[in-house]
Design a protein around this motif. Structure first.
Motif, mmCIF file in Angstrom:
data_model
loop_
_atom_site.group_PDB
_atom_site.id
_atom_site.type_symbol
_atom_site.label_atom_id
_atom_site.label_comp_id
_atom_site.label_asym_id
_atom_site.label_seq_id
_atom_site.Cartn_x
_atom_site.Cartn_y
_atom_site.Cartn_z
ATOM 1 N N PRO A 60 0.806 -1.233 0.000
ATOM 2 C CA PRO A 60 0.000 0.000 0.000
ATOM 3 C C PRO A 60 0.834 1.277 0.000
ATOM 4 C CG PRO A 60 -0.957 -1.591 1.506
ATOM 5 C CD PRO A 60 0.331 -2.187 1.028
ATOM 6 N N PHE A 61 1.953 1.287 0.720
ATOM 7 C CA PHE A 61 2.788 2.493 0.769
ATOM 8 C C PHE A 61 3.278 2.866 -0.618
ATOM 9 C CE2 PHE A 61 7.136 4.218 0.853
ATOM 10 C CZ PHE A 61 6.902 5.417 1.515
ATOM 11 N N PHE A 62 3.774 1.905 -1.376
ATOM 12 C CA PHE A 62 4.293 2.192 -2.710
ATOM 13 C C PHE A 62 3.175 2.487 -3.701
ATOM 14 C CE2 PHE A 62 7.810 -0.375 -0.888
ATOM 15 C CZ PHE A 62 8.786 0.619 -0.935
ATOM 16 N N ILE A 63 2.023 1.854 -3.515
ATOM 17 C CA ILE A 63 0.874 2.158 -4.369
ATOM 18 C C ILE A 63 0.468 3.618 -4.187
ATOM 19 C CG2 ILE A 63 -1.563 1.692 -4.772
ATOM 20 C CD1 ILE A 63 -1.038 -1.227 -4.072
ATOM 21 N N ALA A 64 0.368 4.054 -2.919
ATOM 22 C CA ALA A 64 -0.022 5.434 -2.641
ATOM 23 C C ALA A 64 1.021 6.416 -3.157
ATOM 24 C CB ALA A 64 -0.213 5.618 -1.128
ATOM 25 N N LEU A 65 2.296 6.072 -2.982
ATOM 26 C CA LEU A 65 3.377 6.973 -3.383
ATOM 27 C C LEU A 65 3.447 7.134 -4.892
ATOM 28 C CD1 LEU A 65 5.735 8.570 -2.094
ATOM 29 C CD2 LEU A 65 7.178 6.564 -2.489
ATOM 30 N N ARG A 66 3.160 6.060 -5.628
ATOM 31 C CA ARG A 66 3.323 6.075 -7.080
ATOM 32 C C ARG A 66 2.023 6.338 -7.832
ATOM 33 N NH1 ARG A 66 7.995 3.290 -9.244
ATOM 34 N NH2 ARG A 66 9.571 3.195 -7.637
ATOM 35 N N ASP A 67 0.893 6.264 -7.138
ATOM 36 C CA ASP A 67 -0.406 6.456 -7.788
ATOM 37 C C ASP A 67 -0.835 7.915 -7.783
ATOM 38 O OD1 ASP A 67 -2.620 5.166 -9.123
ATOM 39 O OD2 ASP A 67 -3.823 5.712 -7.380
ATOM 40 N N SER A 68 -0.267 8.700 -6.883
ATOM 41 C CA SER A 68 -0.655 10.106 -6.759
ATOM 42 C C SER A 68 0.262 10.984 -7.596
ATOM 43 C CB SER A 68 -0.577 10.545 -5.292
ATOM 44 O OG SER A 68 -0.635 11.943 -5.176
ATOM 45 N N VAL A 70 0.684 14.104 -7.450
ATOM 46 C CA VAL A 70 1.341 15.086 -6.572
ATOM 47 C C VAL A 70 2.572 14.481 -5.911
ATOM 48 C CG1 VAL A 70 1.088 16.501 -4.493
ATOM 49 C CG2 VAL A 70 -0.781 16.375 -6.156
ATOM 50 N N LEU A 71 2.443 13.247 -5.391
ATOM 51 C CA LEU A 71 3.570 12.600 -4.727
ATOM 52 C C LEU A 71 4.656 12.202 -5.726
ATOM 53 C CD1 LEU A 71 1.759 10.384 -2.044
ATOM 54 C CD2 LEU A 71 2.909 12.587 -1.745
ATOM 55 N N VAL A 72 4.241 11.831 -6.929
ATOM 56 C CA VAL A 72 5.228 11.497 -7.964
ATOM 57 C C VAL A 72 6.053 12.735 -8.316
ATOM 58 C CG1 VAL A 72 5.502 10.877 -10.401
ATOM 59 C CG2 VAL A 72 3.981 9.542 -8.940
ATOM 60 N N VAL A 73 5.387 13.871 -8.462
ATOM 61 C CA VAL A 73 6.105 15.119 -8.747
ATOM 62 C C VAL A 73 7.017 15.478 -7.581
ATOM 63 C CG1 VAL A 73 5.830 17.610 -9.074
ATOM 64 C CG2 VAL A 73 4.413 16.017 -10.378
ATOM 65 N N LEU A 74 6.528 15.285 -6.353
ATOM 66 C CA LEU A 74 7.352 15.562 -5.172
ATOM 67 C C LEU A 74 8.608 14.693 -5.173
ATOM 68 C CD1 LEU A 74 7.870 16.909 -2.436
ATOM 69 C CD2 LEU A 74 6.419 15.146 -1.379
ATOM 70 N N CYS A 75 8.449 13.420 -5.501
ATOM 71 C CA CYS A 75 9.607 12.520 -5.556
ATOM 72 C C CYS A 75 10.576 12.951 -6.658
ATOM 73 C CB CYS A 75 9.143 11.085 -5.792
ATOM 74 S SG CYS A 75 8.345 10.325 -4.353
ATOM 75 N N THR A 76 10.032 13.407 -7.780
ATOM 76 C CA THR A 76 10.870 13.893 -8.865
ATOM 77 C C THR A 76 11.676 15.113 -8.424
ATOM 78 O OG1 THR A 76 9.270 13.102 -10.495
ATOM 79 C CG2 THR A 76 10.860 14.739 -11.252
ATOM 80 N N VAL A 77 11.024 16.006 -7.695
ATOM 81 C CA VAL A 77 11.710 17.189 -7.166
ATOM 82 C C VAL A 77 12.830 16.780 -6.213
ATOM 83 C CG1 VAL A 77 11.432 19.219 -5.679
ATOM 84 C CG2 VAL A 77 9.747 18.735 -7.469
ATOM 85 N N ASP A 458 16.698 11.849 -17.501
ATOM 86 C CA ASP A 458 16.528 10.894 -18.593
ATOM 87 C C ASP A 458 15.506 9.809 -18.272
ATOM 88 O OD1 ASP A 458 16.958 9.580 -21.007
ATOM 89 O OD2 ASP A 458 18.502 8.309 -20.153
ATOM 90 N N GLN A 459 15.669 9.094 -17.173
ATOM 91 C CA GLN A 459 14.833 7.922 -16.910
ATOM 92 C C GLN A 459 14.189 8.010 -15.528
ATOM 93 O OE1 GLN A 459 16.047 3.982 -17.970
ATOM 94 N NE2 GLN A 459 17.725 4.717 -19.239
ATOM 95 N N LEU A 460 12.881 8.201 -15.534
ATOM 96 C CA LEU A 460 12.086 8.205 -14.308
ATOM 97 C C LEU A 460 10.952 7.209 -14.495
ATOM 98 C CD1 LEU A 460 11.929 12.078 -13.849
ATOM 99 C CD2 LEU A 460 13.323 10.502 -12.499
ATOM 100 N N ASP A 461 10.677 6.428 -13.480
ATOM 101 C CA ASP A 461 9.665 5.371 -13.580
ATOM 102 C C ASP A 461 8.352 5.847 -12.979
ATOM 103 O OD1 ASP A 461 8.450 2.918 -13.982
ATOM 104 O OD2 ASP A 461 9.136 2.104 -12.065
ATOM 105 N N VAL A 462 7.331 6.003 -13.818
ATOM 106 C CA VAL A 462 6.007 6.408 -13.337
ATOM 107 C C VAL A 462 4.964 5.479 -13.956
ATOM 108 C CG1 VAL A 462 6.703 8.817 -13.056
ATOM 109 C CG2 VAL A 462 5.662 8.081 -15.207
ATOM 110 N N PHE A 463 3.834 5.346 -13.265
ATOM 111 C CA PHE A 463 2.740 4.548 -13.811
ATOM 112 C C PHE A 463 2.267 5.169 -15.126
ATOM 113 C CE2 PHE A 463 1.453 2.897 -9.376
ATOM 114 C CZ PHE A 463 2.295 1.805 -9.529
ATOM 115 N N GLU A 464 1.769 4.321 -16.026
ATOM 116 C CA GLU A 464 1.483 4.765 -17.391
ATOM 117 C C GLU A 464 0.368 5.810 -17.470
ATOM 118 O OE1 GLU A 464 -1.400 0.936 -18.424
ATOM 119 O OE2 GLU A 464 0.578 1.130 -19.349
ATOM 120 N N TRP A 465 -0.471 5.916 -16.429
ATOM 121 C CA TRP A 465 -1.548 6.900 -16.492
ATOM 122 C C TRP A 465 -1.104 8.280 -15.991
ATOM 123 C CZ3 TRP A 465 -1.878 2.418 -13.590
ATOM 124 C CH2 TRP A 465 -1.685 2.551 -12.211
#
Length: 507
Positions: A60-68, A70-77, A458-465
């Protein structure tokens, strides 16, 4: 010219042995780098590479972190900011240490270790090559030839997480690394997480070999070991590409430098064995073999002795590679497989860009774009090989390390694909020649900044949606802004790049 000694000892009398006692407030920069690495590692939990077959993908932690988004952008930052803040910390460490001779080499090693440590507990970052390593290990376990079969020969290979560019391509690695891949797959028992942690440990071993060799080689050439360690193993490109991204270049370079250390200590057979081990990881280091022969020949050696030493070095390496090929049953399958990266291109590689432009023009006029692009890439490869050969033959037995660095540079710069981790090979070799103040050190800074930005965006892993272009745009904008800040506005670091900034004319 630096004073050269016949041998090197690792017992260096220094008084400064802790990070806290670094001169010039250097400890502040070290801890800033640690914060930067931790920022990247935390961000890597959200945008680091997680295979679809990972057991963590349903947590659940990784689902929440990668599904949002906002959180994906935060991780990218966190990743982009952390990477460039690490570069700034590295630059500031170089500024704050006025006298590297007062710093014990172990302090530089500890700083590098502190910066590498956070990456041990995050996903593979900014590259998914490690998942290709796992797939190739499974090919070996299944009794398939990785030089003839891509990872796509495996059932459900997409779940292993490799880049689709490599799933049908043969492996370009040597027999030693194939055995390591097979061993990691066997020990990990099918767990992708255990496997990439084990490969990270292999990378750390490679970094340790680099550090040990850099100290010995620096002593031999009369360079300051601590400063050379700062230029190499503590460099952000080494930290990010070797440990965060888990590239086997760390082990390749470690064996290469260790072989060079054996060569300058007049142990030619051991040198040939160690450089062959490096070739057994990535065959590109075959470029170093003739230079090992030149070191063996000694200063002032005539053509007869040079040819004899080249023959001896080549014969020893060929015998070892033949035994390894016979043991795997794949013989020299890595030779044709070495051409695999040459099928790709990137915009900052001169021959890569030229091949793409020529291919597009040819397509527009109804010609064969792949043929034209292939010809241009082939010309680049040929020029690189000729350039490397020229540096082997030119200059006799003088300035061997500089010529070897230039030979590797010729091969890298004429390739159609230049990856950020390729630059680490060149930086290590040039650092051992001696990086002078002025434009050589400035070039070193610029290369570090440029290729760090390339790696971070170059390479960042995000869900396809989640739109990847949007996430990458955030990384690019933040990276460019941070670099502009360091070069133009930060009064502490802008002085390092001042020669690049045009001076305003007076009123």
């Amino acid at each position: 010219m630096p004073h050269t000694r016949e041998g090197g000892s690792l017992s260096i009398p220094r008084t400064v042995r802790t990070i806290a006692s670094l001169p010039g407030e250097g400890s502040v920069a070290v801890w800033q780098g640690a914060v930067a690495s931790l920022s990247m590692a935390v961000g890597g939990l959200g945008v680091g590479w997680m295979a679809s077959g990972s057991s963590l993908i349903r947590v659940p932690f990784f689902i929440a972190l990668r599904d949002s988004p906002v959180l994906v952008v935060l991780c990218t930052v966190l990743v982009a900011f952390g990477g460039l803040f690490l570069v700034r910390a590295w630059l500031r460490l170089g500024q704050r240490v006025d006298d590297w001779s007062s710093v014990h080499p172990m302090v530089a090693v500890k700083a590098a270790a502190l910066w590498c440590a956070p990456f041990m507990v995050t996903f593979p970052m900014l590259s998914r090559d490690v998942y290709s390593y796992i797939g190739q290990g499974r090919l070996m376990a299944a009794g398939l030839d990785p030089y003839l079969n891509g990872i796509s020969a495996l059932n459900n290979y997409h779940n292993l997480g490799p880049d689709s560019l490599w799933t049908e391509a043969p492996t370009p690695y040597g027999p030693l690394f194939l055995w390591i891949e097979q061993a990691v797959v066997a020990v990990s028992g099918g767990s992708l997480e255990i496997a990439f942690v084990l490969f990270r440990i292999v990378a750390v071993i490679g970094v340790a070999l680099c550090a040990f060799s850099v100290v010995g080689l620096s002593e031999h050439f009369g360079l300051d070991p601590s400063k050379t360690l700062w230029l190499t193993v503590a460099n952000p490109l080494f930290v990010i590409n070797f440990v965060a991204s888990i590239h086997n270049d760390a082990l390749m370079l470690g064996f290469l430098l260790l072989g060079l250390l054996a060569a300058v200590k007049r142990r030619p057979v051991l040198a040939a064995v160690l450089v062959t081990a490096s070739i057994g990881v990535k065959p590109i280091t075959i470029i170093a073999l003739p230079f090992i022969g030149l070191i063996w020949a000694g200063k002032g050696a005539g053509w007869g002795r040079r040819v004899a030493c080249w023959a001896g070095t080549g014969a020893a390496s060929l015998a070892l590679l033949t035994v390894a090929g016979a043991a795997t049953g794949f013989w020299f399958g890595w030779l044709p497989a070495m051409a695999t990266p040459g099928t790709l291109w990137i915009w900052y590689a001169p021959f890569g860009l030229a091949s793409e432009i020529a291919g597009n023009v040819t397509r527009a006029v109804g010609g064969d774009p792949e043929l034209v692009a292939g010809i241009i890439k082939g010309i680049g490869t040929a020029l690189g090989a000729l350039g490397a050969l020229w540096f082997v033959l030119r200059g006799g037995t003088e300035r061997i390390f500089l010529r070897m660095a230039l030979a590797f540079t010729a091969v890298v710069l004429t390739a159609s694909m230049i990856q950020p981790w390729y630059i680490t090979w060149l930086m290590a070799l040039f650092a051992l020649v001696g990086i002078r103040e002025g434009w050589p050190l400035l070039t070193y800074y610029v290369a570090t900044v440029f290729f760090t930005v390339i790696a971070l965006t170059d390479q960042l892993d995000v869900f396809e949606w989640i739109p990847l272009w949007g996430v990458r745009a955030v990384a690019i904008v933040l990276s460019v802004a941070f670099v502009a800040y360091m070069v133009l506005w930060d009064w502490k670091t802008r002085v390092l790049f001042a020669p690049l900034i045009p001076k305003r004319s007076g009123a």
